[in-house]
Structures are given as C-alpha cells and as structure tokens.
Design a protein around this motif. Sequence first.
Motif, PDB file in Angstrom:
ATOM      1  N   PHE A   1       0.824  -1.216   0.000  1.00  0.00           N
ATOM      2  CA  PHE A   1       0.000   0.000   0.000  1.00  0.00           C
ATOM      3  C   PHE A   1       0.857   1.265   0.000  1.00  0.00           C
ATOM      4  CE2 PHE A   1      -4.337  -1.559   0.682  1.00  0.00           C
ATOM      5  CZ  PHE A   1      -4.082  -2.883   1.004  1.00  0.00           C
ATOM      6  N   ALA A   2       2.169   1.120   0.132  1.00  0.00           N
ATOM      7  CA  ALA A   2       3.045   2.297   0.108  1.00  0.00           C
ATOM      8  C   ALA A   2       3.138   2.788  -1.331  1.00  0.00           C
ATOM      9  CB  ALA A   2       4.419   1.938   0.647  1.00  0.00           C
ATOM     10  N   HIS A   3       3.193   4.096  -1.505  1.00  0.00           N
ATOM     11  CA  HIS A   3       3.123   4.654  -2.851  1.00  0.00           C
ATOM     12  C   HIS A   3       4.504   4.682  -3.508  1.00  0.00           C
ATOM     13  CE1 HIS A   3       1.362   7.834  -5.724  1.00  0.00           C
ATOM     14  NE2 HIS A   3       1.095   6.632  -6.128  1.00  0.00           N
ATOM     15  N   VAL A   4       5.056   3.506  -3.694  1.00  0.00           N
ATOM     16  CA  VAL A   4       6.387   3.373  -4.282  1.00  0.00           C
ATOM     17  C   VAL A   4       6.454   2.000  -4.946  1.00  0.00           C
ATOM     18  CG1 VAL A   4       7.352   2.439  -2.121  1.00  0.00           C
ATOM     19  CG2 VAL A   4       8.867   3.594  -3.739  1.00  0.00           C
ATOM     20  N   ASP A   5       7.203   1.916  -6.036  1.00  0.00           N
ATOM     21  CA  ASP A   5       7.400   0.613  -6.671  1.00  0.00           C
ATOM     22  C   ASP A   5       8.511  -0.120  -5.932  1.00  0.00           C
ATOM     23  OD1 ASP A   5       5.506   1.162  -8.601  1.00  0.00           O
ATOM     24  OD2 ASP A   5       6.952   2.075  -9.958  1.00  0.00           O
ATOM     25  N   LEU A   6       8.216  -1.302  -5.446  1.00  0.00           N
ATOM     26  CA  LEU A   6       9.222  -2.066  -4.707  1.00  0.00           C
ATOM     27  C   LEU A   6      10.068  -2.867  -5.686  1.00  0.00           C
ATOM     28  CD1 LEU A   6       6.945  -3.379  -1.836  1.00  0.00           C
ATOM     29  CD2 LEU A   6       8.450  -1.384  -1.801  1.00  0.00           C
ATOM     30  N   ASP A   7      11.361  -2.803  -5.489  1.00  0.00           N
ATOM     31  CA  ASP A   7      12.284  -3.493  -6.383  1.00  0.00           C
ATOM     32  C   ASP A   7      12.896  -4.643  -5.590  1.00  0.00           C
ATOM     33  OD1 ASP A   7      13.908  -4.159  -8.426  1.00  0.00           O
ATOM     34  OD2 ASP A   7      15.285  -2.464  -8.205  1.00  0.00           O
ATOM     35  N   VAL A   8      12.181  -5.750  -5.532  1.00  0.00           N
ATOM     36  CA  VAL A   8      12.576  -6.828  -4.618  1.00  0.00           C
ATOM     37  C   VAL A   8      12.899  -8.140  -5.333  1.00  0.00           C
ATOM     38  CG1 VAL A   8      11.520  -6.016  -2.483  1.00  0.00           C
ATOM     39  CG2 VAL A   8      10.097  -7.128  -4.195  1.00  0.00           C
ATOM     40  N   GLY A   9      13.102  -8.055  -6.636  1.00  0.00           N
ATOM     41  CA  GLY A   9      13.477  -9.275  -7.347  1.00  0.00           C
ATOM     42  C   GLY A   9      12.267  -9.967  -7.942  1.00  0.00           C
TER      43      GLY A   9
ATOM     44  N   VAL B   1       4.603  -8.935  -5.947  1.00  0.00           N
ATOM     45  CA  VAL B   1       4.149  -7.683  -5.336  1.00  0.00           C
ATOM     46  C   VAL B   1       2.810  -7.314  -5.956  1.00  0.00           C
ATOM     47  CG1 VAL B   1       4.636  -5.243  -4.964  1.00  0.00           C
ATOM     48  CG2 VAL B   1       6.516  -6.891  -4.958  1.00  0.00           C
ATOM     49  N   GLU B   2       1.837  -7.102  -5.125  1.00  0.00           N
ATOM     50  CA  GLU B   2       0.546  -6.600  -5.602  1.00  0.00           C
ATOM     51  C   GLU B   2       0.356  -5.215  -4.975  1.00  0.00           C
ATOM     52  OE1 GLU B   2      -1.885  -7.695  -7.663  1.00  0.00           O
ATOM     53  OE2 GLU B   2      -3.535  -6.390  -7.029  1.00  0.00           O
ATOM     54  N   ASN B   3       0.265  -4.221  -5.838  1.00  0.00           N
ATOM     55  CA  ASN B   3       0.184  -2.842  -5.356  1.00  0.00           C
ATOM     56  C   ASN B   3      -1.245  -2.357  -5.227  1.00  0.00           C
ATOM     57  OD1 ASN B   3       3.060  -2.151  -5.353  1.00  0.00           O
ATOM     58  ND2 ASN B   3       2.928  -2.383  -7.581  1.00  0.00           N
ATOM     59  N   VAL B   4      -1.527  -1.645  -4.168  1.00  0.00           N
ATOM     60  CA  VAL B   4      -2.761  -0.874  -4.069  1.00  0.00           C
ATOM     61  C   VAL B   4      -2.331   0.576  -3.896  1.00  0.00           C
ATOM     62  CG1 VAL B   4      -4.922  -0.492  -2.823  1.00  0.00           C
ATOM     63  CG2 VAL B   4      -3.977  -2.799  -2.981  1.00  0.00           C
ATOM     64  N   HIS B   5      -2.340   1.306  -5.009  1.00  0.00           N
ATOM     65  CA  HIS B   5      -1.905   2.701  -4.966  1.00  0.00           C
ATOM     66  C   HIS B   5      -3.142   3.586  -4.966  1.00  0.00           C
ATOM     67  CE1 HIS B   5       2.193   1.624  -5.224  1.00  0.00           C
ATOM     68  NE2 HIS B   5       2.314   1.520  -6.523  1.00  0.00           N
ATOM     69  N   LEU B   6      -3.521   4.046  -3.786  1.00  0.00           N
ATOM     70  CA  LEU B   6      -4.776   4.798  -3.673  1.00  0.00           C
ATOM     71  C   LEU B   6      -4.736   6.123  -4.426  1.00  0.00           C
ATOM     72  CD1 LEU B   6      -5.720   4.007   0.031  1.00  0.00           C
ATOM     73  CD2 LEU B   6      -6.625   2.983  -2.048  1.00  0.00           C
ATOM     74  N   SER B   7      -3.577   6.792  -4.450  1.00  0.00           N
ATOM     75  CA  SER B   7      -3.532   8.070  -5.194  1.00  0.00           C
ATOM     76  C   SER B   7      -3.754   7.820  -6.674  1.00  0.00           C
ATOM     77  CB  SER B   7      -2.186   8.776  -5.057  1.00  0.00           C
ATOM     78  OG  SER B   7      -1.636   8.621  -3.812  1.00  0.00           O
ATOM     79  N   ASP B   8      -3.233   6.705  -7.180  1.00  0.00           N
ATOM     80  CA  ASP B   8      -3.414   6.399  -8.602  1.00  0.00           C
ATOM     81  C   ASP B   8      -4.899   6.227  -8.915  1.00  0.00           C
ATOM     82  OD1 ASP B   8      -0.697   6.330  -8.432  1.00  0.00           O
ATOM     83  OD2 ASP B   8      -0.431   4.429  -9.453  1.00  0.00           O
ATOM     84  N   SER B   9      -5.586   5.580  -8.000  1.00  0.00           N
ATOM     85  CA  SER B   9      -7.013   5.355  -8.186  1.00  0.00           C
ATOM     86  C   SER B   9      -7.778   6.687  -8.167  1.00  0.00           C
ATOM     87  CB  SER B   9      -7.478   4.413  -7.074  1.00  0.00           C
ATOM     88  OG  SER B   9      -8.860   4.350  -6.990  1.00  0.00           O
ATOM     89  N   LEU B  10      -7.379   7.582  -7.277  1.00  0.00           N
ATOM     90  CA  LEU B  10      -8.001   8.922  -7.225  1.00  0.00           C
ATOM     91  C   LEU B  10      -7.750   9.693  -8.520  1.00  0.00           C
ATOM     92  CD1 LEU B  10      -7.570  10.907  -3.888  1.00  0.00           C
ATOM     93  CD2 LEU B  10      -9.662  10.380  -5.129  1.00  0.00           C
ATOM     94  N   MET B  11      -6.542   9.567  -9.058  1.00  0.00           N
ATOM     95  CA  MET B  11      -6.209  10.278 -10.308  1.00  0.00           C
ATOM     96  C   MET B  11      -7.037   9.739 -11.472  1.00  0.00           C
ATOM     97  SD  MET B  11      -2.123  10.869 -10.402  1.00  0.00           S
ATOM     98  CE  MET B  11      -1.212  10.937  -8.890  1.00  0.00           C
TER      99      MET B  11
END
Lengths: 211, 211
Positions: free
Chosen positions: A175-183, A188-198
Amino acid sequence: MEKGISQAVIRRMPRYYRYLGELLENGVERISSNDLSNLMKVTASQIRQDLNNFGGFGQQGYGYNVKFLYDEIGKIMGLNCRHDIIVIGAGNLGLALTNYAKFEKLGFVITALFDINPKLKGTKVRGIPVYMMDELEKYCKNHSIDIAALTIPKDSATEVAQKLVDLGIRAIWNFAHVDLDVGEDVIVENVHLSDSLMQLSYNIVKNTANE
Amino acid sequence: MEKGISQAVIRRMPRYYRYLGELLENGVERISSNDLSNLMKVTASQIRQDLNNFGGFGQQGYGYNVKFLYDEIGKIMGLNCRHDIIVIGAGNLGLALTNYAKFEKLGFVITALFDINPKLKGTKVRGIPVYMMDELEKYCKNHSIDIAALTIPKDSATEVAQKLVDLGIRAIWNFAHVDLDVGEDVIVENVHLSDSLMQLSYNIVKNTANE
C-alpha cells in the motif's frame, strides 16, 4: 497449471467469484451465460472467452453449474488454501485491513501486526497481537507467513520490503506509494490509492468536457 | 479533449506522474525515453506509445522536458483543479483516507466525514468535521462536492450511493465490495481490496506451481 493467461483475465476472476458466491447464497444452482451476462453487465461472449481460458465450465443448453464454477475459480485463485498474512504498520490502514473479517472467509488470515510505536507493544486488534518491528525476525523464524501487507509510509517501505524478503517472505501486498524493487521471485501486488483517485479525476474531467 | 484513449493507458499515467514528480524533486530537468524506460522498467517504445496518445511531448535528440511533461500529465488527469471529497464512513478506512495528507498535495481535499455512530458526532479528524448521516442532505446543499468516498459495509453501500447521486454527486470512490448501479452519468472508481488479495494469491499459487 494454466499458462499464458493474461493478468487482465485474472483481474476479472474475483468479480466472477463474487457474483457466483452471491448466486450460491441465493440458492441459484445453475445460470445461463446470458443471465450471467445481464447480471454482471459483461457480454456473454466475454464471459465465455474468460472462462474458456480455464478449460471452460459451461455446457450447451444447460449453462453454468454455479457451485462447480465457484469452486473451480476458487481453486484457480488459490482460495482453497489458507494464506497467513502479517500487517506491517498498525495505523488506520493496517487496522482497517485487520478489522475486515471478510478476508478470513476467503482464507486470508492476519496473524500479527508490526509497528514501531512503543505504545502499541503488547496491544491486540480483534485478538491479533501487535509486535514491535524488532520482533519481526524472530516472528518470521517461528511462523509460516505467506503474505506481508505493507501499510507504512513510502520512505521506509523500500527498506522494510527488503528486510521482509531477506526473512523469506515471497509475497507483498503493498500500500506504500512506491514501486518495490525486490526481485522477480517475489510477488508484489500494489494498491496505490492516489493512482485510483487520479483515474477518478481523469474521468471527471473527461465527463465534464463531454457535457 | 482527447478521445478514445483506453483506460489501460490512463491507468498507467499516475505512475508516469509519480516518477516525473520524483525526478523534479531531484532537480532533473530533462530525461531521454531510454533513461525513463530504465527507471520505470517499461520499454521505451511503450513510453513513446503511451505519451503519443496525448500528442507526445518528446523531442528528438532532447528527450522529455520533465517539468513540462509533469504539468501536462497533471492537466490531463485533472490535477490542476481542486477536488472536494466527502468520506462516508468514519471507520478505520475512512480515517486512513482522511489522514493521508498526500492527497491534498494532488488537489484532493477531504472536507467532511459522515457516519451513523452518534459517539462521533461533533468530533474532528485532522481538523475535518465528522457529521451524522442525517446531516448529509443539508451539507450537500450548502457545499460543492466533487467526489464521495464510500467506506461503508457492502449492505448499506447501494442505498447510500443512490442517496449521494440523488443529492447531485457525480463521482464515487467506492471501497464497498459491491458493484454500484448508479447510472452512466455517475463515475464510479472501485477499490476492491479482496479482489486485489485474490490476484495476489493467484500469483502465489502460480509461482509455487512453477518452482
């Protein structure tokens, strides 16, 4: 195992699962693809295409067996196993996830929360313990964890995600607004709330322009 | 006004906006599509295609002007105007949204919360008042509201959504796990957390099967 199914199709599966679950609850045993189409506001052809990806479960002249289809989609989506989740960050969002009992019915069980706020040490949320971040390593060694939900600010998310991966966690619900670079072997499943608002505001502007 | 741009492209725009914003903060004035490609882990060709939908902002041999591109995407996404939001449901999720100060920087300003719990009447969250649901009609008549965020249980969501639409609200940010049937002139953006979890669990199962 199914291969080459697009993520777009997979993204539509939970909605089928939800509708079929509601049909089941209402005692509906079978449904034609036309009726399912009307209910879900998706074309019957789309439904047939989507479900054909998994071998197809419809029978000509009979339609879909609701319970069978529900169970099959559940298996495909991994809902026939239990998934243990830890929540990193016991703020409002972490609490919202923890308090959402519906997840458990789907097999997603939150077993612990972690935070850095010493006031939360030893507290519980719906019976689920809140630990301090320095207890994470020990916890991970003694428990099997399938998913870590990351509800912490962007600034610390990258570091904490790496720590989780080092401790053996292979799936992050971010849920953190950053792309995780973890291999690549970590999901990783992202929930980017600001993206949804935009996305919402884009459609507002577009609608206004077309009026 | 741009027409016929797929929602898939639109869904990618917030990510461009985020990366460009970070470049700006770091004082980067221009960037080649190759560098942007490496940074965002998207092919340069995809970047060119995406941005061409909006007329394209790159110049051969120069690359992209970061500030210009950032501002243009902002305009396209409607981020150059203020959007007033009310939050229906002052539970953990409603509080999480209200406490997330980042939204304001993007022009999304939460002006009020509404709940049915009488204990919350007259309280404030980050200075923002919590009203009772029976005050909603009066509030809507006296304030301009662009978006209502719905963070209430599924069972009441349909009814409340209809009420919001009757009161003139034209955009709903829906966190309730139900499809709202509110007419085509109302924009609904769904955040279905269970669907996201299922997507994650599908990928876990797939990964495990491939190991």
